[in-house]
Design a protein around this motif. Structure first.
Motif, PDB file in Angstrom:
ATOM      1  N   ARG A  45       0.649  -1.078  -0.069  1.00 22.23           N
ATOM      2  CA  ARG A  45      -0.118  -0.214  -0.011  1.00 22.23           C
ATOM      3  C   ARG A  45       0.523   1.252  -0.353  1.00 22.23           C
ATOM      4  O   ARG A  45       0.509   1.833  -0.446  1.00 22.23           O
ATOM      5  N   THR A  46       1.685   1.682   0.354  1.00 21.61           N
ATOM      6  CA  THR A  46       2.670   2.529   1.112  1.00 21.61           C
ATOM      7  C   THR A  46       3.214   2.941  -0.201  1.00 21.61           C
ATOM      8  O   THR A  46       3.428   4.290  -0.779  1.00 21.61           O
ATOM      9  N   ASP A  96       0.491   3.930  -2.925  1.00 28.24           N
ATOM     10  CA  ASP A  96       0.193   5.139  -2.471  1.00 28.24           C
ATOM     11  C   ASP A  96       1.380   6.269  -3.046  1.00 28.24           C
ATOM     12  O   ASP A  96       0.892   6.936  -3.910  1.00 28.24           O
ATOM     13  N   GLU A  97       2.295   5.864  -2.962  1.00 29.22           N
ATOM     14  CA  GLU A  97       3.897   6.901  -3.753  1.00 29.22           C
ATOM     15  C   GLU A  97       3.808   6.338  -5.192  1.00 29.22           C
ATOM     16  O   GLU A  97       3.746   7.700  -5.587  1.00 29.22           O
TER      17      GLU A  97
END
Length: 186
Positions: A59-60, A63-64
């Protein structure tokens, strides 16, 4: 979430990131819990499935990638922006060896824990592709699904020890196949 539960969650993610990077998507969940200093029950309370753990790990990065795509939508050459984003997508997908199968399956499965993250990231790439096509710097006969598949294929190649050294060459070939060369003016 209680402070100790939050600490356990963050410790599990930190350890899982290292272990999955080292060992791939088939890494032992029991080993991750042990190395994080928690019981297997704590692991499953936070991440009831392997896919839920992958979703939290990815997810991180996704998202980035989505944020980067937003920045690239207004930056310089649309073709360069698309290639830059695709390179980062391949690197992100390759960070956790073997997870590409889950990412590809998640796109088609709305019940998947990875579905929302993968769909958002795929849409971000599709917007960059649309911009490059509108500018005339990318082929018009490919779409966001094709772009996602090509990125996934390159990440998969990077997971194969016998082929990993060819990823940069293959990336260049794919980028060249996507982009339309503008004739140079005399």
């Amino acid at each position: 979430m209680r402070a100790d539960a939050r600490r356990n969650y963050e410790q599990l993610l930190a350890v899982a990131s290292v272990v999955v990077t080292e060992e791939g998507a088939d890494a032992s969940l029991r080993d991750i819990a042990r190395r994080a200093g928690v019981g297997l029950g704590t692991m499953y309370r936070h991440f009831p499935t392997r896919e839920a753990l992958f979703e939290a790990l990815l997810r991180t990065g996704f998202d980035e990638l989505a944020a980067k795509a937003g920045d690239l939508e207004t930056a310089g050459s649309a073709g360069d922006a698309l290639v830059s984003w695709l390179r980062e997508f391949v690197a992100c997908a390759h960070n956790y060896r073997g997870v590409i199968d889950s990412m590809v399956a998640a796109i088609e499965d709305p019940d998947s824990a990875l579905h929302a993250s993968c769909t958002t990231m795929k849409a971000a790439g599709a917007r960059l592709l649309d911009r490059a096509q509108a500018e005339g710097s990318a082929r018009g006969d490919i779409d966001g699904t094709d772009l996602y598949a090509l990125g996934g294929a390159l990440a998969w190649v990077g997971d194969q020890p016998a082929l990993a050294s060819r990823v940069d060459r293959l990336f260049a070939l794919i980028a060249e196949a996507i982009l339309i060369r503008q004739p140079t003016r005399p």
